[in-house]
Write an enzyme that holds these catalytic residues in place. Structure first.
Site, PDB file in Angstrom:
ATOM      1  N   HIS A  36       2.017  20.769  63.379  1.00 38.12           N
ATOM      2  CA  HIS A  36       3.125  20.552  62.708  1.00 38.12           C
ATOM      3  C   HIS A  36       3.342  21.618  61.672  1.00 38.12           C
ATOM      4  CE1 HIS A  36       2.522  16.074  63.690  1.00 38.12           C
ATOM      5  NE2 HIS A  36       3.492  16.370  64.426  1.00 38.12           N
TER       6      HIS A  36
ATOM      7  N   LYS B 294       8.842   0.433  66.075  1.00 38.01           N
ATOM      8  CA  LYS B 294       7.839   1.096  66.428  1.00 38.01           C
ATOM      9  C   LYS B 294       7.025   1.163  65.515  1.00 38.01           C
ATOM     10  CE  LYS B 294       7.190   5.829  67.758  1.00 38.01           C
ATOM     11  NZ  LYS B 294       7.742   7.511  67.687  1.00 38.01           N
TER      12      LYS B 294
ATOM     13  N   SER C  15      -0.965  13.936  67.454  1.00 34.99           N
ATOM     14  CA  SER C  15      -1.047  13.019  66.325  1.00 34.99           C
ATOM     15  C   SER C  15      -1.696  11.601  66.933  1.00 34.99           C
ATOM     16  CB  SER C  15       0.304  12.455  65.944  1.00 34.99           C
ATOM     17  OG  SER C  15       0.781  13.548  64.950  1.00 34.99           O
TER      18      SER C  15
ATOM     19  N   ARG D 276       3.548  22.113  73.625  1.00 37.50           N
ATOM     20  CA  ARG D 276       2.272  22.481  73.866  1.00 37.50           C
ATOM     21  C   ARG D 276       1.760  22.589  75.292  1.00 37.50           C
ATOM     22  NH1 ARG D 276       1.189  17.105  70.285  1.00 37.50           N
ATOM     23  NH2 ARG D 276       3.166  16.683  71.416  1.00 37.50           N
TER      24      ARG D 276
END
Ligand code: ADP
Length: 156
Positions: free
Chosen positions: A17, A41, A128, A90
């Site tokens: 990040h 969440k 993450s 990615r």
């Protein structure tokens, strides 16, 4: 004032990040790290902890702001007058997912554009999710985290 929003959960923020922020920053007057809050969440780290880390990591960067939002990212961007979103790619699965979201945001966000940066090779394995797995498994996640954040058990 040219603003870009980097939305995410940042659960936790990683070196991946940080690299995106550093690469986007020269192009904008303000970059807002915005944590999307969704009560449904479940996150590993609570909101205060994640916000604190974002502030800490970019403490010396006046162009970086930290905020939270609920509901649609596009509505938040329109509300604060940001016309760009920042996301990273990615791999092909990031691309497939992000492509659809960016096309939707362009429509619901009144031509909100998403700016993508391809992950640098040194960071493309970092997520993450993996970091959370390492932490949950009792491992040392520090190689993947910005230098100035410290994880401890009280954070989660
Ligand atoms: P979300 O919960 O929305 O997926 P994340 O915090 O996991 O939020 O990720 C936010 C953005 O950061 C995504 O666009 C993701 O592709 C990007 N990102 C995460 N890790 C990396 C990395 N290592 N390199 C480049 N981009 C990354």
């Amino acid at each position: 004032m040219k603003k870009i929003v980097f939305p995410g959960s940042f659960d936790p923020i990683t070196k991946g990040h940080v690299d995106l922020v550093q690469r986007a920053l020269p192009l904008f007057d303000e970059l807002i790290l915005a944590i999307g809050v969704n009560s449904q969440k479940k996150t590993l780290f609570d909101l205060e902890t994640r916000l604190g880390w974002l502030k800490q990591v970019f403490i010396d960067e006046p162009k970086v702001k930290v905020d939270t939002f609920e509901k649609l990212t596009a509505s938040y961007c329109n509300r604060i007058g940001a016309k760009y979103l920042l996301r990273g790619l990615r791999n092909a699965s990031d691309f497939d997912y992000e492509k659809t979201i960016s096309q939707l945001n362009f429509i619901v966000g009144d031509e909100l554009e998403t700016l993508f940066f391809i992950s640098r090779p040194a960071y493309s394995h970092i997520s993450s999710t993996i970091v959370r797995e390492i932490i949950n498994g009792g491992g040392d996640a520090s190689p993947f985290l910005p230098e100035n954040i410290v994880l401890n058990k009280e954070n989660n």
